[in-house]
Structure formats: structure tokens, C-alpha cells
Design a protein around this motif. Structure first.
Motif, PDB file in Angstrom:
ATOM      1  N   GLN A 203       0.821  -1.202   0.000  1.00 19.57           N
ATOM      2  CA  GLN A 203       0.000   0.000   0.000  1.00 19.57           C
ATOM      3  C   GLN A 203       0.859   1.256   0.000  1.00 19.57           C
ATOM      4  OE1 GLN A 203      -2.847  -0.116   3.198  1.00 19.57           O
ATOM      5  NE2 GLN A 203      -3.574  -2.164   2.669  1.00 19.57           N
ATOM      6  N   GLN A 204       1.881   1.269   0.814  1.00 16.24           N
ATOM      7  CA  GLN A 204       2.750   2.440   0.890  1.00 16.24           C
ATOM      8  C   GLN A 204       3.500   2.646  -0.423  1.00 16.24           C
ATOM      9  OE1 GLN A 204       5.001   2.651   4.500  1.00 16.24           O
ATOM     10  NE2 GLN A 204       6.304   4.332   3.801  1.00 16.24           N
ATOM     11  N   LEU A 205       3.980   1.551  -1.012  1.00 16.99           N
ATOM     12  CA  LEU A 205       4.678   1.662  -2.291  1.00 16.99           C
ATOM     13  C   LEU A 205       3.736   2.159  -3.385  1.00 16.99           C
ATOM     14  CD1 LEU A 205       6.966  -1.505  -2.478  1.00 16.99           C
ATOM     15  CD2 LEU A 205       7.691   0.882  -2.342  1.00 16.99           C
TER      16      LEU A 205
ATOM     17  N   GLN B 205       1.965   6.201  -7.217  1.00 10.92           N
ATOM     18  CA  GLN B 205       0.898   7.039  -7.750  1.00 10.92           C
ATOM     19  C   GLN B 205       1.313   8.506  -7.780  1.00 10.92           C
ATOM     20  OE1 GLN B 205      -3.040   5.882  -8.267  1.00 10.92           O
ATOM     21  NE2 GLN B 205      -1.370   4.830  -9.293  1.00 10.92           N
ATOM     22  N   GLU B 206       2.000   8.937  -6.743  1.00 12.83           N
ATOM     23  CA  GLU B 206       2.446  10.327  -6.681  1.00 12.83           C
ATOM     24  C   GLU B 206       3.532  10.624  -7.706  1.00 12.83           C
ATOM     25  OE1 GLU B 206       3.768  10.775  -2.705  1.00 12.83           O
ATOM     26  OE2 GLU B 206       1.782  10.615  -1.806  1.00 12.83           O
ATOM     27  N   LEU B 207       4.308   9.608  -8.064  1.00 14.17           N
ATOM     28  CA  LEU B 207       5.491   9.823  -8.890  1.00 14.17           C
ATOM     29  C   LEU B 207       5.316   9.410 -10.342  1.00 14.17           C
ATOM     30  CD1 LEU B 207       8.015   8.371  -6.295  1.00 14.17           C
ATOM     31  CD2 LEU B 207       7.975  10.755  -7.038  1.00 14.17           C
ATOM     32  N   VAL B 208       4.261   8.667 -10.669  1.00 13.16           N
ATOM     33  CA  VAL B 208       4.169   8.068 -11.993  1.00 13.16           C
ATOM     34  C   VAL B 208       4.184   9.116 -13.103  1.00 13.16           C
ATOM     35  CG1 VAL B 208       1.636   7.972 -12.028  1.00 13.16           C
ATOM     36  CG2 VAL B 208       2.978   6.330 -13.371  1.00 13.16           C
ATOM     37  N   ALA B 209       3.586  10.276 -12.871  1.00 18.12           N
ATOM     38  CA  ALA B 209       3.545  11.317 -13.899  1.00 18.12           C
ATOM     39  C   ALA B 209       4.722  12.285 -13.814  1.00 18.12           C
ATOM     40  CB  ALA B 209       2.232  12.093 -13.803  1.00 18.12           C
ATOM     41  N   SER B 210       5.643  12.035 -12.913  1.00 19.55           N
ATOM     42  CA  SER B 210       6.796  12.901 -12.753  1.00 19.55           C
ATOM     43  C   SER B 210       7.740  12.751 -13.953  1.00 19.55           C
ATOM     44  CB  SER B 210       7.548  12.556 -11.463  1.00 19.55           C
ATOM     45  OG  SER B 210       8.805  13.185 -11.424  1.00 19.55           O
ATOM     46  N   SER B 211       8.483  13.818 -14.255  1.00 24.55           N
ATOM     47  CA  SER B 211       9.460  13.782 -15.344  1.00 24.55           C
ATOM     48  C   SER B 211      10.795  13.196 -14.902  1.00 24.55           C
ATOM     49  CB  SER B 211       9.679  15.193 -15.898  1.00 24.55           C
ATOM     50  OG  SER B 211      10.151  16.068 -14.869  1.00 24.55           O
ATOM     51  N   LEU B 212      10.900  12.749 -13.646  1.00 22.41           N
ATOM     52  CA  LEU B 212      12.131  12.142 -13.161  1.00 22.41           C
ATOM     53  C   LEU B 212      12.441  10.871 -13.950  1.00 22.41           C
ATOM     54  CD1 LEU B 212      11.585  12.363  -9.283  1.00 22.41           C
ATOM     55  CD2 LEU B 212      13.226  13.693 -10.624  1.00 22.41           C
ATOM     56  N   PRO B 213      13.737  10.550 -14.140  1.00 18.39           N
ATOM     57  CA  PRO B 213      14.072   9.255 -14.741  1.00 18.39           C
ATOM     58  C   PRO B 213      13.640   8.121 -13.829  1.00 18.39           C
ATOM     59  CG  PRO B 213      16.044  10.353 -13.940  1.00 18.39           C
ATOM     60  CD  PRO B 213      14.935  11.348 -13.831  1.00 18.39           C
ATOM     61  N   LEU B 214      13.524   6.920 -14.411  1.00 10.98           N
ATOM     62  CA  LEU B 214      12.985   5.790 -13.659  1.00 10.98           C
ATOM     63  C   LEU B 214      13.811   5.483 -12.420  1.00 10.98           C
ATOM     64  CD1 LEU B 214      10.985   3.508 -13.312  1.00 10.98           C
ATOM     65  CD2 LEU B 214      12.354   2.121 -14.901  1.00 10.98           C
ATOM     66  N   GLY B 215      15.129   5.567 -12.512  1.00 13.77           N
ATOM     67  CA  GLY B 215      15.967   5.280 -11.352  1.00 13.77           C
ATOM     68  C   GLY B 215      15.662   6.192 -10.185  1.00 13.77           C
TER      69      GLY B 215
ATOM     70  N   ALA C  80      12.895   7.391  -4.927  1.00 15.59           N
ATOM     71  CA  ALA C  80      11.908   8.215  -4.225  1.00 15.59           C
ATOM     72  C   ALA C  80      10.745   7.381  -3.702  1.00 15.59           C
ATOM     73  CB  ALA C  80      11.393   9.306  -5.162  1.00 15.59           C
ATOM     74  N   ALA C  81      10.386   6.303  -4.416  1.00 16.28           N
ATOM     75  CA  ALA C  81       9.267   5.472  -3.984  1.00 16.28           C
ATOM     76  C   ALA C  81       9.607   4.640  -2.768  1.00 16.28           C
ATOM     77  CB  ALA C  81       8.823   4.555  -5.131  1.00 16.28           C
TER      78      ALA C  81
ATOM     79  N   PHE D 146      -2.939   6.194 -13.905  1.00 22.87           N
ATOM     80  CA  PHE D 146      -2.020   5.621 -14.875  1.00 22.87           C
ATOM     81  C   PHE D 146      -1.431   6.754 -15.717  1.00 22.87           C
ATOM     82  CE2 PHE D 146      -5.046   2.395 -13.777  1.00 22.87           C
ATOM     83  CZ  PHE D 146      -4.372   1.196 -13.801  1.00 22.87           C
ATOM     84  N   LEU D 147      -0.317   6.457 -16.371  1.00 20.65           N
ATOM     85  CA  LEU D 147       0.325   7.430 -17.258  1.00 20.65           C
ATOM     86  C   LEU D 147       0.312   6.886 -18.675  1.00 20.65           C
ATOM     87  CD1 LEU D 147       1.890  10.127 -17.463  1.00 20.65           C
ATOM     88  CD2 LEU D 147       3.998   8.769 -17.278  1.00 20.65           C
TER      89      LEU D 147
END
Length: 277
Positions: A88-90, A95-105, A110-111, A271-272
């Protein structure tokens, strides 16, 4: 002749008598309250008379609604089961990060870092390993001797590795890449009220393109697709299919797809959608 009035002398208590009286008074009051409650038990606001309640509910139809409804979503391929609260925490962080422009790593770090707040360097090192190794390979986990054990029995670095693997798979499941050469993508997400089935299609006609999004919902709900410049939404009055279209889609212009079910009183599942060349 003057009559002398007798001098009035106030009565005094001996030291220690007042606390003794207070203790006796409190004891008498407590006994009276206990007797009154036993003879006339208080009622709940919805009761008109005393009722007996079972210790458990036999009929599932009157069971309490669960506080967590998104279930395990798409199945994860992990060398050990992930505890529900960790999942649940992950999921919340993904969900908060999926649309972020950060690279996957960076998204992986961050997750997971909230689960291990004092081990950022170790998380960074393991995130690189997870990115380089196919997620179905158990070799991603360093020295994992007790794969049949409990997640919380693992060493800290092993927990990190499992959590990073789970986060990567969650990001994969929550990301919907489409293009002219691969125009279709589908996802299925299990919930406590049934399965959500998603179908996203990238349709190119001449120099233009559009997105067609269909969702099969297990209950009443809505879907919303959009970004900063455009939004399309559809809502159902029962379970079944919903669809929306986004016109004039440009490659590499991401869109979020939010799925909301009325029977799950939580944030929408996000979802993105990633249109590419």
C-alpha cells in the motif's frame, strides 16, 4: 447592666480528617454509579432498548467496507510475498510519482526511501542493480537464503531490493506506452469490488493522431484522461464500459488516466499514457 455575648468559636477539623471524608464520599459515589449503570445500562444513540451483539459477522453482506480497496492490482513477480501495508505504501508513492518527469531510477529511489529513511546510498546502489537486471530474475536479490520466509525477517538490504523490484513493476503496470507502430496497450487491475480492464489505442490519421481510451469497470465509477491543456471525462451509472477520446495528440506528450470507483472511497487510481513516435 451589660450582658456579655458568648464568644463564638468556629469549629475546626483535625488535620487529616478532610482527605478521609473526601475518600469516603468518592467511594460511596462510585458504588452508587456502578449500581445505577448495572440496573440501567446506557444505550447507543441508535438503540431504544438493550441489545446483544455478536462478536463477529456471519453474513458477508453486512460486513464492514474495507479501508483499502485497490487490492494487489496487477500481479507482481517477486521472490517473496510483499506485506500488504508495504504494498500500500509503495503504491501510494508510485501514484504520486508516476507522472513525474524524473528518470525511472530516481523514481524508484523516491518510492522506496520512505520505507528506509536512513539508507539513501544503499537504496541508490540497489536501484542501479534493479534497473540493469530483468525484474523476473531472482539474481537481483543479494544473498537471499530464506525466500520462503517473511519479508520482515529479511536483512535490510534484502528488503530494499524486494521493495525496489516491486516499485519497478508497479511503475511498469501504471505506465501505458502507445505509438503508431504499437498502437494498443491493455491493463487489468484487481480491486476488492472486481477487476478494472483498460484498453488504450493510439490512432493516427494523416498528420494527426488521437487517443481512444476504454475502461470496463466492475461498479459505478468514472474515468478522466488529460493533461494541462486538455481533459476528457466519462461517468457510468452502472458497471460496464466507458470510453473517452483525446484529439490532436502529439508524440511524447503524456496524459494521465484516472480511474475512480464509487465503492472505493479513496484517491483515484492513476495511470500514465505515453504516446511515442
Amino acid at each position: 447592666m451589660d450582658l456579655q455575648q458568648p464568644e463564638w468559636t468556629p469549629q475546626t477539623s483535625q488535620l487529616g480528617e478532610i482527605p478521609t471524608v473526601q475518600e469516603r464520599f468518592q467511594a460511596v459515589l462510585k458504588r452508587r454509579l456502578q449500581i445505577q449503570i448495572q440496573n440501567h445500562p446506557p444505550l447507543f444513540p441508535w438503540e431504544t432498548q438493550i441489545q446483544e451483539y455478536p462478536d463477529y459477522v456471519d453474513n458477508p453482506s453486512v460486513a464492514l467496507v474495507p479501508t483499502w480497496g485497490w487490492g494487489r492490482g496487477a500481479s507482481l513477480t517477486l521472490p517473496i510475498d510483499l506485506p500488504e501495508r508495504v504494498f500500500q505504501q509503495l503504491l501510494a508513492r508510485c501514484q504520486e510519482l508516476v507522472a513525474s518527469s524524473l528518470p525511472l531510477g530516481a523514481k524508484l529511489v523516491a518510492a522506496v526511501e520512505s520505507l528506509f529513511p536512513n539508507d539513501e546510498q544503499a537504496i541508490n546502489d540497489l536501484a542501479g542493480l534493479v534497473l540493469r537486471t530483468p525484474y523476473r530474475s531472482a539474481s537481483t536479490i543479494e544473498a537471499m537464503p530464506n525466500l520462503d520466509g517473511d519479508y520482515f525477517d529479511l536483512q535490510s538490504r534484502q528488503q530494499m531490493a524486494v521493495s525496489l523490484l516491486a516499485a519497478k513493476q508497479l511503475f511498469d503496470n501504471l505506465t501505458l506506452p502507445v505509438s503508431a507502430t504499437n498502437p494498443f496497450v491493455q491493463r487489468e487491475w484487481l480491486t476488492d469490488v472486481g477487476a478494472i480492464k483498460l484498453h488504450v489505442e493510439y490512432v493516427q490519421y494523416g498528420a494527426e493522431a488521437k487517443l481512444c481510451v476504454r475502461a470496463d469497470l466492475p461498479t459505478i465509477g468514472n474515468i478522466k484522461v488529460g493533461n494541462a491543456s486538455t481533459t476528457a471525462m466519462a461517468q457510468s451509472s452502472s458497471s460496464g464500459n466507458l470510453s473517452v477520446e483525446i484529439l490532436c495528440v502529439s508524440p511524447r506528450q503524456p496524459y494521465t488516466l484516472e480511474v475512480k470507483l464509487t465503492e472505493i472511497d479513496q484517491q483515484p487510481l492513476t495511470f500514465l499514457i505515453l504516446p511515442t513516435m
